[in-house]
Design a protein around this motif. Structure first.
Motif, PDB file in Angstrom:
ATOM      1  N   ASP A   7       0.735  -1.314  -0.108  1.00 12.40           N
ATOM      2  CA  ASP A   7       0.059  -0.146   0.033  1.00 12.40           C
ATOM      3  C   ASP A   7       0.665   1.314  -0.148  1.00 12.40           C
ATOM      4  N   GLU A  10       5.062   3.555  -4.195  1.00 16.11           N
ATOM      5  CA  GLU A  10       4.388   4.534  -5.084  1.00 16.11           C
ATOM      6  C   GLU A  10       5.473   4.673  -6.291  1.00 16.11           C
ATOM      7  N   LYS A 106       1.971   0.212 -10.746  1.00 14.00           N
ATOM      8  CA  LYS A 106       1.909  -0.621  -9.606  1.00 14.00           C
ATOM      9  C   LYS A 106       0.469  -1.088 -10.310  1.00 14.00           C
ATOM     10  N   ASP A 107      -0.095  -2.319 -10.146  1.00  7.98           N
ATOM     11  CA  ASP A 107      -1.175  -3.036 -10.406  1.00  7.98           C
ATOM     12  C   ASP A 107      -1.757  -3.571  -9.117  1.00  7.98           C
ATOM     13  N   GLU A 108      -2.866  -2.833  -8.752  1.00 12.15           N
ATOM     14  CA  GLU A 108      -3.448  -3.066  -7.417  1.00 12.15           C
ATOM     15  C   GLU A 108      -4.041  -4.355  -7.352  1.00 12.15           C
ATOM     16  N   ARG A 111      -1.517  -7.155  -7.645  1.00 10.89           N
ATOM     17  CA  ARG A 111      -0.512  -6.864  -6.530  1.00 10.89           C
ATOM     18  C   ARG A 111       0.848  -6.893  -7.253  1.00 10.89           C
TER      19      ARG A 111
END
Length: 139
Positions: A7, A10, A106-108, A111
């Motif tokens: 989380d 960045e 970043k691929d939320e 993950r």
């Protein structure tokens, strides 16, 4: 270990690591990998090559990316998904290599974290590439 939680990662975050490549490193890597190419192992052979002296295996320097990923960003538990590399210049014995990884995406949902990966010697780029890592849910 300086793990960064998924989380908190960045785009633009960067970490670096430097190490001087020694004769012992090259010999150890040759023993582990089975790559005994004389351009790495023989002064006499290397003197006659385009490099004029022994060079380190490119994969030694590129392995510093793995050290950064596993210890610092993202840190323990992350898993390599992919890496591409371009070797632009030789790394000679006793060169100090600085490996640098920078978050590019970043691929939320999956993950995944994507990185630009670069190695430098004396400010010159010797290796460039991109990496993709998976960051599992915390245990």
């Amino acid at each position: 270990m300086a793990k960064v939680s998924f989380d908190d990662i960045e785009v633009g975050m960067m970490r670096s690591y430097s190490q001087t490549i020694t004769d012992a490193d090259v010999k150890t890597f040759a023993g582990l990998s089975g790559d005994n190419n004389p351009v790495h192992m023989s002064d006499e052979y290397a003197e006659k090559s385009q490099f004029k002296k022994r060079i380190a295996h490119g994969m030694i320097s590129s392995s510093f990316f793995s050290a950064l990923f596993g210890k610092e960003l993202p840190g323990e538990g992350c898993v390599y998904v992919g890496q591409n590399l371009r070797f632009l210049r030789p790394v000679y014995l006793n060169d100090t290599v600085t490996a640098e990884v920078t978050v590019t995406k970043k691929d939320e949902i999956k993950r995944r974290v994507f990185f630009k990966t670069v190695c430098y010697v004396s400010g010159k780029i010797v290796i460039v590439g991109d990496a993709e890592l998976y960051v599992p849910e915390p245990a």
